[in-house]
Every structure is written in C-alpha cells, then in structure tokens.
Design an enzyme around this catalytic site. Structure first.
Site, short mmCIF file in Angstrom:
data_model
loop_
_atom_site.label_atom_id
_atom_site.label_comp_id
_atom_site.label_asym_id
_atom_site.label_seq_id
_atom_site.Cartn_x
_atom_site.Cartn_y
_atom_site.Cartn_z
N ASP A 144 -17.98 18.06 -28.99
CA ASP A 144 -18.17 19.43 -29.46
C ASP A 144 -18.24 19.47 -30.98
O ASP A 144 -18.50 20.52 -31.58
CB ASP A 144 -17.10 20.38 -28.93
CG ASP A 144 -15.68 19.97 -29.28
OD1 ASP A 144 -15.50 18.95 -30.00
OD2 ASP A 144 -14.74 20.65 -28.84
N LYS B 234 -14.51 15.62 -21.03
CA LYS B 234 -13.28 15.53 -21.81
C LYS B 234 -12.81 16.93 -22.15
O LYS B 234 -13.62 17.81 -22.43
CB LYS B 234 -13.49 14.72 -23.10
CG LYS B 234 -12.21 14.61 -23.96
CD LYS B 234 -12.38 13.61 -25.10
CE LYS B 234 -13.17 14.15 -26.27
NZ LYS B 234 -12.48 15.26 -26.98
N GLU C 25 -5.77 11.61 -31.35
CA GLU C 25 -6.38 11.92 -32.64
C GLU C 25 -5.34 12.21 -33.71
O GLU C 25 -4.47 13.07 -33.54
CB GLU C 25 -7.34 13.11 -32.52
CG GLU C 25 -8.01 13.46 -33.85
CD GLU C 25 -9.18 14.41 -33.73
OE1 GLU C 25 -9.76 14.77 -34.78
OE2 GLU C 25 -9.53 14.80 -32.60
#
Length: 271
Positions: free
Chosen positions: A51, A120, A189
């Site tokens: 995205d 995801k 992340e």
C-alpha cells in the site's frame, strides 16, 4: 522432446522451508508489470504489492488514501509480469478493519480479481478474527507488526516501535497469536533488532524485517527507495543500491539536448 525448463515457483511452503534451513528470504515491493518482470527475473523470492503505492505511485503523504480498487489494479499489473516469485498484496486501510466479514470480502476480491498468491494486513489481536476468517477461506495471510503505517495517526510518528516493555510484550504476544491463527509469515517493521531476534526464534513462521535488524528470516525494502528513485527518504535502515534518480535525470537531459540540437532522430533512426 521439449527443452522447456519448468520454472520452480516460490510458495508459502518454500518460505517455511527456507526458515528451517536458515536461508534468508528476499522481498521487494513492486507496483507495475515492467518492474515486476525485472525483479522476478532477478530471482527475488517475494514481491509485495504494498500500500506504499499510495506514497511512491500516487504521491500521498501516507498509505491511508489508496483504495481497494487501486490495489487490485496494481496487483493485477504485477501478476502479469511474474513467473517465479510469490506475490503478496496489502489490503489497504478501510478494507478490513471494520469487521471480519468486510475483511473476508476484501480478501476474496483481491484474490479473484488479481490472481495474487496471498494478502497482508496490519495488526495483531485487534484483527485476529479477520485473520482467522480469511485463512479459513483458504487465503494465505502474512501479518505485519511493529510500525504499522496504516495506524500512523494513532502513533503520531514513524519512530522505532516496541522500545518500551508494554509495547514489546504486546508484540511478542501478537506474533504468537498470528502464528497460531495460521499466518504463513509476519513482517516486523522498525523495532529493536534484539526484539526481532527473540520473536524470530520463538515462532515457527518466517519473519520479514524492515528496519528490524539482521536476525529476521528475511528482509523487505520499498523498490523506489533501494533503487534511488526517491531522493528525500533516507532512513537508517535503507541501503540504496542504485541512483536511478540521477541516471534517469541524466538520460532525459541528454534526450532534450539531442532534440534541441536536431541530433535526434538521425538518418539511421528515420524511415
């Protein structure tokens, strides 16, 4: 006799085997046919249709504005350029958070209309019901913990996550929950490297790091960042492998110069 060599495709089971054998997983983003074909031919293991298209393709400040329809368009383009690697697609903000029925409907649309191999989504316990529902429908799910860009306005910053005990403990718990729910992998992340190491060693599914240190089972970067297409974004975790901005700028400038000088096209380039 045919001399065609069958291409060995990467699957979720391939990634699991790679973790067990200690082979690192290489993942990059892509958003269109041409780059997907190049990246796939370069033997990447996984392409993420991220995205982050909202940022690098559309110029938005965050990932929030990109729509499900736009992600379907990008994913369809990528799939047409791929022969070997696994293609995972982000479900965008607003397409799964409200309830598990909406999440399943979004995931089904993504798979049916693009030919993608997996989806995801971001979050742990908060989206667990959606994760379970999507997996129960036969759709592979990759999780995403730590800095979750779709929640940027909640965090208020892109700083490293899970440095404090409470958030670190929740991440540990969420990773186990996603594993138990049946996720085939999880992105970590921008979290401390030692926390990522601990999580990687304590779950059976592969971890893919971005700004999470070298102990993850694999790494992912945004294509535009590692190729040097972007010039403004230079976080600590980014290694830039090419200065594409400079190379393309130089090529365009030379083209302009050649056109202005009536040097292009030449007689050899004319009919």
């Amino acid at each position: 006799m045919s001399t065609h060599k069958e291409i060995k495709k990467i699957t979720t089971h391939t990634l699991q085997r790679m973790k067990m054998q200690g082979e690192k997983i290489a993942m990059l983003t892509a958003y269109d046919f041409s780059f997907a074909r190049i990246i796939d031919n370069a033997n990447i293991d996984v392409i993420l249709v991220g995205d982050s298209a909202s940022n690098v393709m559309a110029g938005h400040e965050t990932t929030l504005p990109v729509t499900l329809e736009q992600m379907i368009y990008h994913a369809s383009s990528v799939i047409r350029g791929v022969n070997r690697c696994l293609v995972v697609v982000d479900l965008p903000f607003g397409s799964y958070q409200s309830n598990s029925e909406v999440a399943l409907a979004s995931a089904i649309r993504m798979m049916k209309e693009t030919g993608a191999h997996a989806i995801k989504l971001e979050g742990g316990e908060e989206v667990l019901e959606s994760v379970k529902r999507i997996i129960s429908a036969g759709i592979p799910v990759m999780g995403h913990l730590g800095l979750t860009p779709q929640s940027i306005y909640k965090f208020g910053t892109y700083n490293v996550r899970a440095k404090e005990d409470a958030e670190a403990n929740k991440l540990r718990s969420d990773a186990k929950l996603l594993e138990e729910a049946g996720c085939f992998a999880v992105v970590l992340e921008k979290i401390p490297a030692l926390l990522a190491k601990e999580v990687t060693e304590n779950i059976s599914i592969p971890t893919i790091g971005i700004g999470a240190g070298k102990y993850c089972d694999g790494q992912v970067l945004v294509m535009h960042d590692m190729l040097g297409i972007n010039t403004e974004f230079k976080p600590r975790f980014l290694r830039q492998y090419l200065n594409m901005f400079g190379a393309v700028t130089g090529a365009v400038q030379q083209y302009v110069k050649d056109v202005k000088a009536n040097d292009f096209p030449s007689d050899a380039e004319s009919y």
